[in-house]
Structures are given as C-alpha cells and as structure tokens.
Scaffold this motif. Structure first.
Motif, PDB file in Angstrom:
ATOM      1  N   VAL B 168       6.836  -3.232   1.912  1.00 24.46           N
ATOM      2  CA  VAL B 168       5.572  -2.513   1.710  1.00 24.46           C
ATOM      3  C   VAL B 168       5.126  -2.640   0.247  1.00 24.46           C
ATOM      4  O   VAL B 168       3.957  -2.884  -0.049  1.00 24.46           O
ATOM      5  CB  VAL B 168       5.713  -1.023   2.113  1.00 24.46           C
ATOM      6  N   SER B 169       6.100  -2.506  -0.662  1.00 24.10           N
ATOM      7  CA  SER B 169       5.766  -2.608  -2.082  1.00 24.10           C
ATOM      8  C   SER B 169       5.246  -4.006  -2.425  1.00 24.10           C
ATOM      9  O   SER B 169       4.273  -4.151  -3.167  1.00 24.10           O
ATOM     10  CB  SER B 169       6.991  -2.275  -2.917  1.00 24.10           C
ATOM     11  N   ILE B 170       5.887  -5.030  -1.869  1.00 29.31           N
ATOM     12  CA  ILE B 170       5.416  -6.408  -2.100  1.00 29.31           C
ATOM     13  C   ILE B 170       3.984  -6.560  -1.576  1.00 29.31           C
ATOM     14  O   ILE B 170       3.125  -7.144  -2.224  1.00 29.31           O
ATOM     15  CB  ILE B 170       6.349  -7.428  -1.405  1.00 29.31           C
ATOM     16  N   PHE B 171       3.732  -5.952  -0.410  1.00 29.82           N
ATOM     17  CA  PHE B 171       2.389  -6.048   0.153  1.00 29.82           C
ATOM     18  C   PHE B 171       1.353  -5.460  -0.807  1.00 29.82           C
ATOM     19  O   PHE B 171       0.353  -6.098  -1.126  1.00 29.82           O
ATOM     20  CB  PHE B 171       2.303  -5.342   1.513  1.00 29.82           C
ATOM     21  N   PHE B 172       1.601  -4.248  -1.311  1.00 30.78           N
ATOM     22  CA  PHE B 172       0.613  -3.647  -2.218  1.00 30.78           C
ATOM     23  C   PHE B 172       0.517  -4.420  -3.526  1.00 30.78           C
ATOM     24  O   PHE B 172      -0.525  -4.411  -4.172  1.00 30.78           O
ATOM     25  CB  PHE B 172       0.907  -2.163  -2.443  1.00 30.78           C
ATOM     26  N   ASN B 173       1.601  -5.097  -3.903  1.00 34.02           N
ATOM     27  CA  ASN B 173       1.550  -5.957  -5.081  1.00 34.02           C
ATOM     28  C   ASN B 173       0.556  -7.093  -4.916  1.00 34.02           C
ATOM     29  O   ASN B 173       0.014  -7.597  -5.895  1.00 34.02           O
ATOM     30  CB  ASN B 173       2.926  -6.556  -5.355  1.00 34.02           C
ATOM     31  N   THR B 174       0.353  -7.527  -3.666  1.00 37.64           N
ATOM     32  CA  THR B 174      -0.593  -8.626  -3.460  1.00 37.64           C
ATOM     33  C   THR B 174      -2.021  -8.098  -3.305  1.00 37.64           C
ATOM     34  O   THR B 174      -2.963  -8.866  -3.287  1.00 37.64           O
ATOM     35  CB  THR B 174      -0.241  -9.456  -2.204  1.00 37.64           C
ATOM     36  N   VAL B 175      -2.155  -6.766  -3.189  1.00 37.26           N
ATOM     37  CA  VAL B 175      -3.472  -6.189  -2.953  1.00 37.26           C
ATOM     38  C   VAL B 175      -4.168  -5.813  -4.264  1.00 37.26           C
ATOM     39  O   VAL B 175      -5.348  -6.033  -4.440  1.00 37.26           O
ATOM     40  CB  VAL B 175      -3.351  -4.938  -2.049  1.00 37.26           C
ATOM     41  N   THR B 176      -3.401  -5.262  -5.190  1.00 36.28           N
ATOM     42  CA  THR B 176      -4.029  -4.753  -6.417  1.00 36.28           C
ATOM     43  C   THR B 176      -3.336  -5.325  -7.656  1.00 36.28           C
ATOM     44  O   THR B 176      -2.226  -5.839  -7.583  1.00 36.28           O
ATOM     45  CB  THR B 176      -3.974  -3.207  -6.456  1.00 36.28           C
ATOM     46  N   GLN B 177      -4.048  -5.221  -8.778  1.00 39.13           N
ATOM     47  CA  GLN B 177      -3.478  -5.705 -10.033  1.00 39.13           C
ATOM     48  C   GLN B 177      -2.849  -4.581 -10.829  1.00 39.13           C
ATOM     49  O   GLN B 177      -2.379  -4.800 -11.930  1.00 39.13           O
ATOM     50  CB  GLN B 177      -4.585  -6.305 -10.909  1.00 39.13           C
ATOM     51  N   SER B 178      -2.891  -3.361 -10.276  1.00 39.65           N
ATOM     52  CA  SER B 178      -2.402  -2.224 -11.045  1.00 39.65           C
ATOM     53  C   SER B 178      -1.051  -1.739 -10.530  1.00 39.65           C
ATOM     54  O   SER B 178      -0.948  -1.278  -9.396  1.00 39.65           O
ATOM     55  CB  SER B 178      -3.429  -1.095 -10.963  1.00 39.65           C
ATOM     56  N   PRO B 179       0.010  -1.858 -11.350  1.00 35.37           N
ATOM     57  CA  PRO B 179       1.330  -1.392 -10.908  1.00 35.37           C
ATOM     58  C   PRO B 179       1.322   0.076 -10.494  1.00 35.37           C
ATOM     59  O   PRO B 179       2.010   0.456  -9.542  1.00 35.37           O
ATOM     60  CB  PRO B 179       2.201  -1.605 -12.143  1.00 35.37           C
ATOM     61  N   GLY B 180       0.523   0.898 -11.166  1.00 36.48           N
ATOM     62  CA  GLY B 180       0.450   2.315 -10.823  1.00 36.48           C
ATOM     63  C   GLY B 180      -0.044   2.533  -9.400  1.00 36.48           C
ATOM     64  O   GLY B 180       0.514   3.344  -8.651  1.00 36.48           O
ATOM     65  N   ILE B 181      -1.082   1.791  -9.042  1.00 35.47           N
ATOM     66  CA  ILE B 181      -1.619   1.919  -7.688  1.00 35.47           C
ATOM     67  C   ILE B 181      -0.599   1.420  -6.666  1.00 35.47           C
ATOM     68  O   ILE B 181      -0.449   2.005  -5.592  1.00 35.47           O
ATOM     69  CB  ILE B 181      -2.962   1.164  -7.568  1.00 35.47           C
ATOM     70  N   VAL B 182       0.123   0.354  -7.009  1.00 36.51           N
ATOM     71  CA  VAL B 182       1.166  -0.149  -6.107  1.00 36.51           C
ATOM     72  C   VAL B 182       2.182   0.955  -5.827  1.00 36.51           C
ATOM     73  O   VAL B 182       2.524   1.234  -4.671  1.00 36.51           O
ATOM     74  CB  VAL B 182       1.889  -1.379  -6.705  1.00 36.51           C
ATOM     75  N   ALA B 183       2.644   1.620  -6.895  1.00 37.29           N
ATOM     76  CA  ALA B 183       3.650   2.671  -6.735  1.00 37.29           C
ATOM     77  C   ALA B 183       3.101   3.807  -5.878  1.00 37.29           C
ATOM     78  O   ALA B 183       3.746   4.258  -4.930  1.00 37.29           O
ATOM     79  CB  ALA B 183       4.072   3.194  -8.112  1.00 37.29           C
ATOM     80  N   PHE B 184       1.892   4.235  -6.202  1.00 36.26           N
ATOM     81  CA  PHE B 184       1.268   5.336  -5.477  1.00 36.26           C
ATOM     82  C   PHE B 184       1.097   4.990  -3.991  1.00 36.26           C
ATOM     83  O   PHE B 184       1.458   5.778  -3.112  1.00 36.26           O
ATOM     84  CB  PHE B 184      -0.088   5.644  -6.118  1.00 36.26           C
ATOM     85  N   ALA B 185       0.588   3.782  -3.737  1.00 41.05           N
ATOM     86  CA  ALA B 185       0.327   3.381  -2.347  1.00 41.05           C
ATOM     87  C   ALA B 185       1.629   3.228  -1.565  1.00 41.05           C
ATOM     88  O   ALA B 185       1.701   3.583  -0.385  1.00 41.05           O
ATOM     89  CB  ALA B 185      -0.464   2.072  -2.330  1.00 41.05           C
ATOM     90  N   THR B 186       2.670   2.717  -2.213  1.00 45.51           N
ATOM     91  CA  THR B 186       3.939   2.519  -1.511  1.00 45.51           C
ATOM     92  C   THR B 186       4.568   3.867  -1.147  1.00 45.51           C
ATOM     93  O   THR B 186       4.999   4.070  -0.007  1.00 45.51           O
ATOM     94  CB  THR B 186       4.919   1.712  -2.380  1.00 45.51           C
ATOM     95  N   ILE B 187       4.582   4.769  -2.119  1.00 48.73           N
ATOM     96  CA  ILE B 187       5.134   6.096  -1.841  1.00 48.73           C
ATOM     97  C   ILE B 187       4.277   6.794  -0.790  1.00 48.73           C
ATOM     98  O   ILE B 187       4.782   7.384   0.167  1.00 48.73           O
ATOM     99  CB  ILE B 187       5.227   6.934  -3.132  1.00 48.73           C
ATOM    100  N   GLY B 188       2.971   6.696  -0.950  1.00 45.99           N
ATOM    101  CA  GLY B 188       2.055   7.309   0.006  1.00 45.99           C
ATOM    102  C   GLY B 188       2.275   6.793   1.416  1.00 45.99           C
ATOM    103  O   GLY B 188       2.312   7.569   2.378  1.00 45.99           O
ATOM    104  N   THR B 189       2.456   5.476   1.544  1.00 43.88           N
ATOM    105  CA  THR B 189       2.644   4.886   2.868  1.00 43.88           C
ATOM    106  C   THR B 189       3.944   5.361   3.508  1.00 43.88           C
ATOM    107  O   THR B 189       3.957   5.794   4.663  1.00 43.88           O
ATOM    108  CB  THR B 189       2.666   3.347   2.766  1.00 43.88           C
ATOM    109  N   THR B 190       5.046   5.302   2.743  1.00 39.87           N
ATOM    110  CA  THR B 190       6.327   5.695   3.339  1.00 39.87           C
ATOM    111  C   THR B 190       6.339   7.193   3.653  1.00 39.87           C
ATOM    112  O   THR B 190       6.789   7.602   4.720  1.00 39.87           O
ATOM    113  CB  THR B 190       7.509   5.334   2.417  1.00 39.87           C
ATOM    114  N   ALA B 191       5.770   8.001   2.738  1.00 43.64           N
ATOM    115  CA  ALA B 191       5.718   9.444   2.994  1.00 43.64           C
ATOM    116  C   ALA B 191       4.804   9.726   4.177  1.00 43.64           C
ATOM    117  O   ALA B 191       5.113  10.582   5.027  1.00 43.64           O
ATOM    118  CB  ALA B 191       5.224  10.183   1.748  1.00 43.64           C
ATOM    119  N   GLY B 192       3.704   8.997   4.252  1.00 42.50           N
ATOM    120  CA  GLY B 192       2.758   9.167   5.363  1.00 42.50           C
ATOM    121  C   GLY B 192       3.407   8.859   6.701  1.00 42.50           C
ATOM    122  O   GLY B 192       3.249   9.615   7.669  1.00 42.50           O
TER     123      GLY B 192
END
Lengths: 302, 259
Positions: B168-192
């Motif tokens: 999931v983290s690799i996926f968000f890495n390919t979506v955005t250029q911002s490491p912060g957003i990657v972290a937020f989206a990955t945690i959000g996805t797994t928690a969701g």
C-alpha cells in the motif's frame, strides 16, 4: 543527414502552451543552442526530448534507431542536477553507467576516464553531499555522457558557474561535439555565440528563429554608428534622431547608438552636421551589430 | 538491470543505518510486552506502596498470548515504523529530483518499482523475522513451549499483513510526490480497512486485517481454519492487484514513448 527530427512538438499545461509547434532537424556533430528568455519553454522542450515529459502532440524521431528505447541515445543534464548525496562521485558514475547499459567492469573503466576528463578524480571517493556546485556540474556532465549517447542535452549548463567554471564547461562541450550532437539551453546569448553552430530561438513556447549561426549572423547583420560626445549626450541624441535617414537612436551609458536605413547617407549627414554645428564629438565608430540585436529584436518585436 | 537497482537500495539502507535500527526496533517491539508482563508482579512488589493484605489478581498468560502480544505491537507501532521507513522511498526521490537522473537512462519503470518494493520487503521481513525469533525465544523461556513450526506459521500469516502494508505504501509512493501524504494515506488506508472490517463483522470475514484474529485461533487450536485460508488467498490477490496498480501508475506518470 539528420540524427533526430522533431516535428509539431507541443506541450500544454492548463490551457496554456509551454511549447507550441516546434520543428527541427538535428544534424550530427553540431552544437545547437536553445536560446530564449526565462519561461520560453526551453526546459520543457529538453524534458520532452529526454522522455521525462509526455508531449501533448508531435513527434520525436531518432533516425535509423526507430525500434530502440531512445533514452539509450540520450544523455541529459538537468538545470539543477540532484544526486544521491550518500554516494561517492565514483559510485554514482558507475551506477549511472550500469543504468545506461554498461557492465559493471565497463562502467568502472569509463567512470575513471570521465572523472579524469572532468577534473574531479581527486574527489571521486568523497560523498557527493560534500561537493561544491561546480563539482556537481562536472559530475552531472560525466553521468550524462557515460553511456556514450548520440545526443547530449544540457539545461543551462553554465548559468550557475563562475567565469572559470563557465570557460571550462564551454571548452568541454566543444570537445564533445566531435563525438556527439550537443544541444544546450541558455538565456545568455554570448554563450551560444561562442560555441554553437546552430541556434533555436524560443519565445513564449514558439520557435521564432532558427538555423545555422553563420546564416543568422548574415541575415541579422546590421551596421550601427556609435557616437560619443563630450557632454549632453541626450541633447545630441535628439539632434541625431531628427536626421532624415536615421531610423532609431539609443542612449547607452555615455554613447549614442544610431541605426539607419542607409548607413552611408546617415554617416554623411551626421558628419556634415557635426562640422556645421561644431559638435563636441569625442568618438565616431562604425560597428557590426552582434546577434544581441537579433536576440533583442526577435524577443521584443515578435 | 533489476539487480543494479536493487543493490543500490540495499546499499542506501545500509549507509543510512536502516539495517541497524529497523531490526533493533522490531526486536524491542516484540519482546517488550512478553517481558514486562512476566515481571509485572515483581515490579509491583518492588515498587511497593500496597498494604500487606491487598491481593492483586494478575491474569496468567499462555504461550499463545505471549506471542500475540508481539503481533499486536507490530499491528500498531510496527506498521508505523514501516510507514516511516517507506514514505519517501519513491516520492522522496521525485520530490528532490534525483529520479530524473535515473529515469533519463534506459531504465524500465516496472523494474524500478519492483526493485523499490523488493528492497523494502527485504528490510522489513529481515527485521520482522528476527523480532519474531526473539519473541519466540522469550516466550519459550518465560511462558512455555510454542513449536518452531507454529512460529513459522505465525510469521507466514502475519507476514502477509505486513506485506500488504508495504505494498500500500509503495502504491501511494507512485501517486504523490509528498512523503507526508504517502504516510498519511497509508496509515489512513490500513486504519480504514480495520475500521470497516470491525464494523461489518461477519460480512467482511476475509479482510486482511482479520489475519491476526485467525492467527490467534490457529495458536489455540493448532488448525488452519477455512477462514484463514480464504483470508490468505484474498490478501495475496489484493497485494498483487495493488502492486500492479503501482506499476501502472508509475508507468503512466512517466510515460515515455521510445518512439
């Protein structure tokens, strides 16, 4: 003979064209300057050719190499190259060479050569994080040519360098021309004037002039008269401007630049009046206008 | 080419000491709860402050409970460590611009993403396996026996969840250029996913977040339940799909037509 043809190349960002209808045939072993003011679309053009940016329309074709990945034929140096700062210069070059398709042994050998050519071999085992701007620029050139590309593209390679660094890079580019086609962007005309054989002039994404340097010099060749007076430059400028054959005058520091439709007649008129009215003339000079005039004219008029 | 890209990642993780601190953190997370729970009575006694007559009822833990303490630490802090590790793995290189120098070379975009993914897995799984071995060691000493094959089963099934998080983290890495957003989206996805799974209960019985639930059953009963089987299959399919989506996204972002 061409190595690369670009036709109808365009890139659109949010309804505005960064580059529009660009077409050019690149000849091998030439140095081509891509010149224009900031925001003219130089970087966008280079990035499209390098394959970092997908053109909105248009074609980029390497003749005779239609079926292979064109990145094998291209070396590219971005305007502000960023490296892995934890690697040493030598490690980065070897890595670049391997990415470019060389074996590890071949890449090591070529890296050692290039470190010598670019003059950074003393720093080869230092972390890139400790390199100065000039050293990074040299490393950048070395990584761009490590896989012996047919086309070397450099984005503003000299604009951030001091005069000595600039000189060295320009000399290096002249040497590289014997092995490959060199395309570099710059907003400084004298850099282009110095080493390039051909020129592409961009303004707001459009190519407004292009061709061989010597043809362009001929085409834009104008003669101008430079006058200098003891005092009151502005006062005499008005007088000169009033003469019938003078088209344009320009006050530049403490000289008056005169452009005329017919330089012979204008010369006669000016000298005649100078004698008649006893102008305190200090200097009178006939000069060939440089490409600067063309650059200014093309950029302002079009 | 893949090997060159992969080796660079491994070297980078070595140079920035990730190969040292990540395994250490995973060992710490794994052994912290089993050890503190074991010594809790002694700790309370030495701290004192309780009247002589007071009797504290402390639960007694089985070996399975002890192993699950490590697993539950990984579900929270372990995931967080993985997210911090991987948030800039591609996005950071895009943000800094260093990726330009890599992608102007004839590098396959697919191999680039795969090398990043594999290097992340290597580091995470090395740390995870070492951590679980440490947990197993203390569990056997302090709480009683867990067989080695049972440990391997826990590593395999719980590893799937960590594999899912990495992907999931690799996926968000390919979506955005911002490491912060990657972290937020990955945690959000797994928690969701965890939240939705617990809300829907039985209707989402095969959600990857249920892996730890079924692992606990496995530890108690010793049998691989059919739910665990199906959850495993669903997880593998999801991981494959997310990985393919990452590769597709990355190729789309840097479309290059060789001609």
């Amino acid at each position: 003979m061409t190595i690369l043809s670009v036709s109808n190349l365009a890139k659109q960002f949010n309804n505005t064209y960064a580059v529009k209808d660009l077409a050019y045939q690149f000849t091998p072993h030439q140095c081509i300057a891509l010149i224009g003011p900031n925001g003219a679309g130089k970087t966008t053009t280079l990035q499209m050719i390098a394959g970092l940016l997908q053109p909105t329309s248009g074609e980029i074709i390497f003749d005779k190499h239609k079926s292979i990945d064109r990145r094998t034929l291209i070396g590219y140096l971005p305007q502000q190259p960023v490296f892995y700062s934890w690697m040493t210069g030598s490690e980065f070059l070897v890595y670049s060479g391997q990415l470019g398709g060389l074996t590890k042994t071949a890449s090591r050998k070529r890296s050692a050569e290039l470190l010598d050519i670019t003059g950074i071999s003393e720093a080869k085992n230092k972390r890139i994080g400790n390199y100065s701007g000039g050293m990074k620029q040299r490393l950048g050139i070395a990584q761009a040519i490590i896989h012996q590309p047919k086309l070397l593209m450099l984005d503003e390679p000299v604009s951030s360098l001091d005069p000595i660094g600039r000189r060295e890079v320009l000399t290096l580019l002249e040497q590289l021309k014997t092995e490959m086609t060199v395309l570099f962007s710059t907003h400084i005309l004298s850099d282009a004037d110095e080493i390039s054989d051909e020129l592409i002039l961009l303004r707001k994404g459009e190519m407004i002039e292009s061709g061989k340097m010597k043809d362009l010099r001929q085409k834009y060749q104008t003669t101008k008269i430079t006058l200098q007076f003891l005092e009151n430059q502005a006062f005499y400028q008005k007088k000169v401007a009033a003469l019938p054959h003078v088209t344009r005058t320009l006050l530049e520091r403490d000289t008056v630049q005169v452009i005329a439709t017919n330089i012979e007649t204008a010369r006669q008129e000016i000298l005649q009046q100078a004698v008649d009215e006893k102008w305190p003339l200090l200097a009178f000079k006939l000069e060939q206008a440089t490409l600067e005039e063309m650059f200014m004219k093309a950029v302002n008029d079009a | 080419m893949m090997k060159v890209l992969f080796k660079k990642e491994v070297l980078e993780n070595w140079r920035n000491k990730k190969w040292i601190w990540v395994p250490l953190v995973f060992i710490l997370l794994a052994i912290m709860d089993p050890i503190t729970n074991y010594y809790l009575p002694d700790i309370l006694e030495s701290v004192g402050g309780l009247e002589g007559g007071a009797v504290i009822e402390l639960p007694t833990f089985s070996p399975a409970d002890a192993i699950m303490m490590s697993v539950s630490q990984y579900s929270t802090l372990g995931v967080l460590v993985i997210v911090l590790l991987s948030m800039g793995i591609i996005s950071g290189e895009r943000k800094s611009g260093v990726i330009e120098l890599v992608l102007v070379k004839p590098v396959s975009y697919t191999k680039f993403v795969l090398a990043k993914w594999l290097s992340l897995l290597l580091l995470v799984f090395a740390a995870f396996i070492i951590g679980m071995m440490a947990s197993w060691y203390y569990t056997n000493i302090l709480y009683g026996e867990i067989t080695f094959s049972m440990l391997l089963a826990v590593i395999f099934y719980y590893g799937l969840w960590l594999l899912f998080v990495c992907t999931v983290s690799i996926f968000f890495n390919t979506v955005t250029q911002s490491p912060g957003i990657v972290a937020f989206a990955t945690i959000g996805t797994t928690a969701g996913i965890s939240l939705v799974t617990s809300l829907l209960g039985i209707r989402l019985a095969w959600s990857p977040t249920n892996l730890s639930v079924y692992i606990q059953e496995l530890l108690v009963t010793g049998d691989v339940s059919s739910e665990l089987m199906y959850t495993t299959i669903i997880s593998i399919v999801l991981i494959a799909l997310i990985l393919l989506a990452s590769i597709y996204r990355f190729n789309r972002t840097f479309i290059r037509r060789s001609q």
